[in-house]
Motif scaffolding. Sequence first.
Motif, PDB file in Angstrom:
ATOM      1  N   TYR A   1      29.998 -34.802   1.015  1.00 62.36           N
ATOM      2  CA  TYR A   1      29.185 -35.274  -0.109  1.00 62.36           C
ATOM      3  C   TYR A   1      29.128 -34.211  -1.201  1.00 62.36           C
ATOM      4  CZ  TYR A   1      27.459 -38.820   3.168  1.00 62.36           C
ATOM      5  OH  TYR A   1      27.373 -39.854   4.070  1.00 62.36           O
ATOM      6  N   GLY A   2      28.867 -34.669  -2.427  1.00 65.85           N
ATOM      7  CA  GLY A   2      28.652 -33.749  -3.539  1.00 65.85           C
ATOM      8  C   GLY A   2      29.814 -32.794  -3.707  1.00 65.85           C
ATOM      9  N   GLY A   3      29.483 -31.507  -3.799  1.00 64.07           N
ATOM     10  CA  GLY A   3      30.498 -30.498  -4.020  1.00 64.07           C
ATOM     11  C   GLY A   3      31.021 -29.842  -2.769  1.00 64.07           C
ATOM     12  N   SER A   4      30.589 -30.303  -1.598  1.00 66.13           N
ATOM     13  CA  SER A   4      31.048 -29.702  -0.341  1.00 66.13           C
ATOM     14  C   SER A   4      32.359 -30.331   0.121  1.00 66.13           C
ATOM     15  CB  SER A   4      29.971 -29.839   0.741  1.00 66.13           C
ATOM     16  OG  SER A   4      28.827 -29.066   0.412  1.00 66.13           O
ATOM     17  N   THR A   5      33.009 -29.678   1.053  1.00 68.44           N
ATOM     18  CA  THR A   5      34.312 -30.124   1.533  1.00 68.44           C
ATOM     19  C   THR A   5      34.230 -31.515   2.149  1.00 68.44           C
ATOM     20  OG1 THR A   5      34.938 -27.841   2.004  1.00 68.44           O
ATOM     21  CG2 THR A   5      36.217 -29.571   3.093  1.00 68.44           C
ATOM     22  N   VAL A   6      35.181 -32.358   1.797  1.00 71.82           N
ATOM     23  CA  VAL A   6      35.281 -33.696   2.374  1.00 71.82           C
ATOM     24  C   VAL A   6      36.194 -33.623   3.594  1.00 71.82           C
ATOM     25  CG1 VAL A   6      36.045 -36.077   2.002  1.00 71.82           C
ATOM     26  CG2 VAL A   6      34.901 -34.815   0.160  1.00 71.82           C
TER      27      VAL A   6
END
Length: 299
Positions: free
Chosen positions: A63-68
């Motif tokens: 989610y958001g700016g974290s690793t997918v």
Amino acid sequence: MSTTTPHDITITYDDAGGDGNEGGAEVLVLVHGHPFDRSMWRPQIETFAGPGRRVIAADLRGYGGSTVVPGTTTLTTFAWDIAALLDRLGVDRAVLGGLSMGGQIVLEFYRLFPERVRALVLADTYAAAETEAGKVARNAMADRLLREGMGPYADEVLTKMVAPRTVGALPAVAAHVRDMMRGAPPEGAAAALRGRAERPDYVAMLGRVTVPALIVVGSEDEYTPVADARVMSDGIPDATLAVIEGAGHMPNLERRAEFDAVLGAFLGSLPPITSRVIDQDGGFENHQGGQAASPRRNP
């Protein structure tokens, strides 16, 4: 906004307050729900971060700016990510709060690391395991998100995520919720849905909770109605239940003043802290002396 890579992923997070007194400040960690990001907690960061309190809100993996990370992300994985982030930030114990899926991650964190939890805030969530029908539905929704993207889903569920009256009365709030959903990476959201389908039953654990707990729910919440909140408030010894009138699934945004008042009163009721910080050798150093061990890696 900051980023860190404590193990196999990069986590984007906000860390506000404390003002150089991190070791002695109260730490409040807020965990967002699905399919949102850390920006859902921006009002509470504004309210509660200050000289005596540090507030941390991260984007969960996917989610958001974290690793997918595609595939399946379990609640256990999310909880270990939070533990790794807190290790990196030098935080031993914290008040841990979460909404919806975030609340279930908080329960899993408590199951794994009870010694690191000073108090629990469980908002618009529930403790029961997924039903067989629910497992089928979550996996089908995961397939749909990968196939269609987040837009159709976001438009479809908006008036369940927030109370219908909120859409007209607070258009900026409704737009924020819609934008978070539309902006969520489909692969990350799908992985979380598959993981939640396999979540354990936390109801039996409720009676073993030994820290203060605040249960919050919107009176109009269709996903996690007041009855689900009462299961937790009845099950956790001496828990406090707060029903936010007129709010749906997102009371911290729909009824910010009421939510913040309830959370503020709860935080104010907690006993004084004995602060400990993580030393450079990976143990906990108590400011009054002594050390305690804590798990450091996801097995």
